[in-house]
Design a protein around this motif. Structure first.
Motif, PDB file in Angstrom:
ATOM      1  N   TYR A 206       0.891  -1.129   0.179  1.00  0.00           N
ATOM      2  CA  TYR A 206       0.082   0.000   0.087  1.00  0.00           C
ATOM      3  C   TYR A 206       0.983   1.303  -0.033  1.00  0.00           C
ATOM      4  CZ  TYR A 206      -4.378  -2.598   0.905  1.00  0.00           C
ATOM      5  OH  TYR A 206      -5.641  -3.128   0.846  1.00  0.00           O
ATOM      6  N   LYS A 207       2.060   1.192   0.774  1.00  0.00           N
ATOM      7  CA  LYS A 207       2.729   2.579   1.039  1.00  0.00           C
ATOM      8  C   LYS A 207       3.591   2.761  -0.529  1.00  0.00           C
ATOM      9  CE  LYS A 207       6.812   4.320   3.631  1.00  0.00           C
ATOM     10  NZ  LYS A 207       7.724   4.057   4.866  1.00  0.00           N
ATOM     11  N   GLU A 208       3.988   1.632  -1.393  1.00  0.00           N
ATOM     12  CA  GLU A 208       4.472   1.969  -2.362  1.00  0.00           C
ATOM     13  C   GLU A 208       3.406   2.456  -3.316  1.00  0.00           C
ATOM     14  OE1 GLU A 208       8.006  -1.434  -2.130  1.00  0.00           O
ATOM     15  OE2 GLU A 208       6.236  -2.246  -2.839  1.00  0.00           O
ATOM     16  N   GLN A 209       2.303   1.979  -3.167  1.00  0.00           N
ATOM     17  CA  GLN A 209       1.208   2.317  -4.143  1.00  0.00           C
ATOM     18  C   GLN A 209       0.794   3.819  -3.910  1.00  0.00           C
ATOM     19  OE1 GLN A 209      -1.860  -0.607  -5.191  1.00  0.00           O
ATOM     20  NE2 GLN A 209      -0.698  -2.101  -3.909  1.00  0.00           N
ATOM     21  N   GLY A 210       1.238   4.415  -2.860  1.00  0.00           N
ATOM     22  CA  GLY A 210       0.464   5.713  -2.176  1.00  0.00           C
ATOM     23  C   GLY A 210      -0.843   5.816  -1.667  1.00  0.00           C
ATOM     24  N   PRO A 256     -13.346   8.169   2.564  1.00  0.00           N
ATOM     25  CA  PRO A 256     -13.952   6.797   2.001  1.00  0.00           C
ATOM     26  C   PRO A 256     -13.541   6.542   0.510  1.00  0.00           C
ATOM     27  CG  PRO A 256     -15.772   8.182   3.085  1.00  0.00           C
ATOM     28  CD  PRO A 256     -14.173   9.033   3.082  1.00  0.00           C
ATOM     29  N   GLU A 257     -12.718   7.769  -0.158  1.00  0.00           N
ATOM     30  CA  GLU A 257     -12.334   7.469  -1.571  1.00  0.00           C
ATOM     31  C   GLU A 257     -11.145   6.438  -1.790  1.00  0.00           C
ATOM     32  OE1 GLU A 257     -13.789  10.500  -0.526  1.00  0.00           O
ATOM     33  OE2 GLU A 257     -15.248  10.912  -2.223  1.00  0.00           O
ATOM     34  N   ILE A 258     -10.723   6.429  -0.401  1.00  0.00           N
ATOM     35  CA  ILE A 258      -9.428   5.344  -0.719  1.00  0.00           C
ATOM     36  C   ILE A 258     -10.033   3.986  -1.172  1.00  0.00           C
ATOM     37  CG2 ILE A 258      -8.235   3.860   0.890  1.00  0.00           C
ATOM     38  CD1 ILE A 258      -7.836   5.971   3.107  1.00  0.00           C
ATOM     39  N   ILE A 259     -11.375   3.365  -0.949  1.00  0.00           N
ATOM     40  CA  ILE A 259     -11.744   2.358  -1.229  1.00  0.00           C
ATOM     41  C   ILE A 259     -11.755   2.451  -3.032  1.00  0.00           C
ATOM     42  CG2 ILE A 259     -13.709   0.721  -1.482  1.00  0.00           C
ATOM     43  CD1 ILE A 259     -12.303   1.045   1.215  1.00  0.00           C
TER      44      ILE A 259
END
Length: 342
Positions: A206-210, A256-259
């Motif tokens: 997740y971290k590498e994908q931002g 919520p837009e993280i989803i």
């Protein structure tokens, strides 16, 4: 939705019965040739167990491959006796296991094809023999398929008389796990495209994908059972799991837009069921789930592209296909850059 879940670990006598581990993964009843103890996992449904061999494998190994294909239990018992007999130490590592999830979008046969192609390229080409055990589990609560493979890789090379006297040290390199993970992602995306699916998996964290979420530690039946017995290590793992779950839920509630961001990383276009599957990984409470679900449907980040006819069983239904505004803007920027360069 396909996910990039892989795990590399050793299966060693020092921490467990390696015969029992093999019996579970292959769905067989096996007897430990050394201690005489039997381990019965015939009730475990295993879709396929296949011995994959390196190029120019000796005749005895090819015969063993055929035996496993024709009589799994007899063949795997022969394999177990061979591998256990080669190890003298009480804490010997008998297998190196690479476990990987397979795409739910693919059929069982297509999953086996993917797993076999990947293991032949990234394990057998290095000289490894691998027992690939394909499990096609179904979640009893949700009904979702959970196809995955337990690839048990030998630690010794094959020779004309059996297994080599020494373990292959080149296979102990620290980079092997990442090499296998990268290869798995590459082959999975190629097979998804081959069978007409737009979805792709991403092997980055997740971290590498931002993406602003915390990686979730593993929580399985083993840890739950140990926690019930008040084992300190298991209790700590369960606390870490619950804390991470709470932290991620807080992040999703704040944004919520993280989803939608996660879904768009996995596939450029998607249907609402894909959004709900990603949301269900982070939110278990029904009321909170429904609240975020409705919020996302109104999100300005969501872009409706078209209607699509799909078949659910024998029923023909219309489903909406979406993308995200960020992806649209990124694509437009690329097109403008292309036009400037022409």
């Amino acid at each position: 939705m396909a996910i990039a879940h892989t795990r590399m670990k050793s299966i060693s006598r020092g921490t467990r019965s390696t015969v029992a581990a093999l019996a579970y993964r292959s769905g067989c009843k096996l007897t430990d040739a050394v201690g005489g103890e039997s381990h019965n996992y015939r009730s475990k449904e295993v879709g396929r167990a296949e011995l994959l061999l390196p190029k120019d494998a000796p005749l005895w190994a090819q015969d063993l491959k055929k035996l496993i294909a024709g009589n799994r239990e007899k063949g795997v018992q022969t394999l177990s006796d061979l591998l256990e007999g080669a190890e003298k130490r009480k804490d010997a590592r008998v297998f190196r296991e690479f476990e990987f999830s397979l795409p739910r979008e693919l059929t069982d046969a297509q999953c086996i094809e993917l797993g076999t192609d990947f293991l032949k390229e990234y394990a057998c080409r290095e000289g490894m023999a691998v027992l690939a055990n394909y499990h096609f589990d179904v979640d009893k609560k949700t009904g979702e398929r959970k196809p995955h493979c337990h690839a048990l890789m030998f630690t010794r090379r094959l020779d004309e008389s059996g297994l080599s006297l020494r373990k292959e040290t080149a296979w102990n390199r620290l980079s092997l796990g990442q090499e296998l993970r990268d290869g798995f992602v590459k082959f999975t995306n190629a097979h998804l495209a081959k069978h007409g699916f737009d979805v792709r998996i991403d092997g980055r964290t997740y971290k590498e994908q931002g993406i602003d979420l915390v990686p979730q530690p593993k929580r399985g039946p083993k840890y739950e059972e140990m926690a019930q017995k008040n084992k300190p290590g298991a209790l700590q793992r369960m606390k870490e799991f619950d804390l991470t779950k709470a932290m991620n839920l807080h992040k999703v509630l704040r944004n919520p837009e993280i989803i939608l961001e996660i879904v768009a990383k996995e596939q450029a276009t998607f249907m609402w069921g894909d959004v709900q599957r990603v949301l269900s990984r982070q939110v278990k409470d029904v009321e909170v789930f429904n609240f975020i679900d409705e919020f996302l449907k109104q999100s300005p980040e969501l872009v409706l592209l078209r209607e699509k006819t799909v078949f659910e069983g024998e029923e023909r239904v219309e489903r909406q296909v979406f993308t995200t505004r960020s992806l649209v803007e990124k694509e437009q920027s690329i097109l403008k850059l292309r036009d400037m360069m022409i």
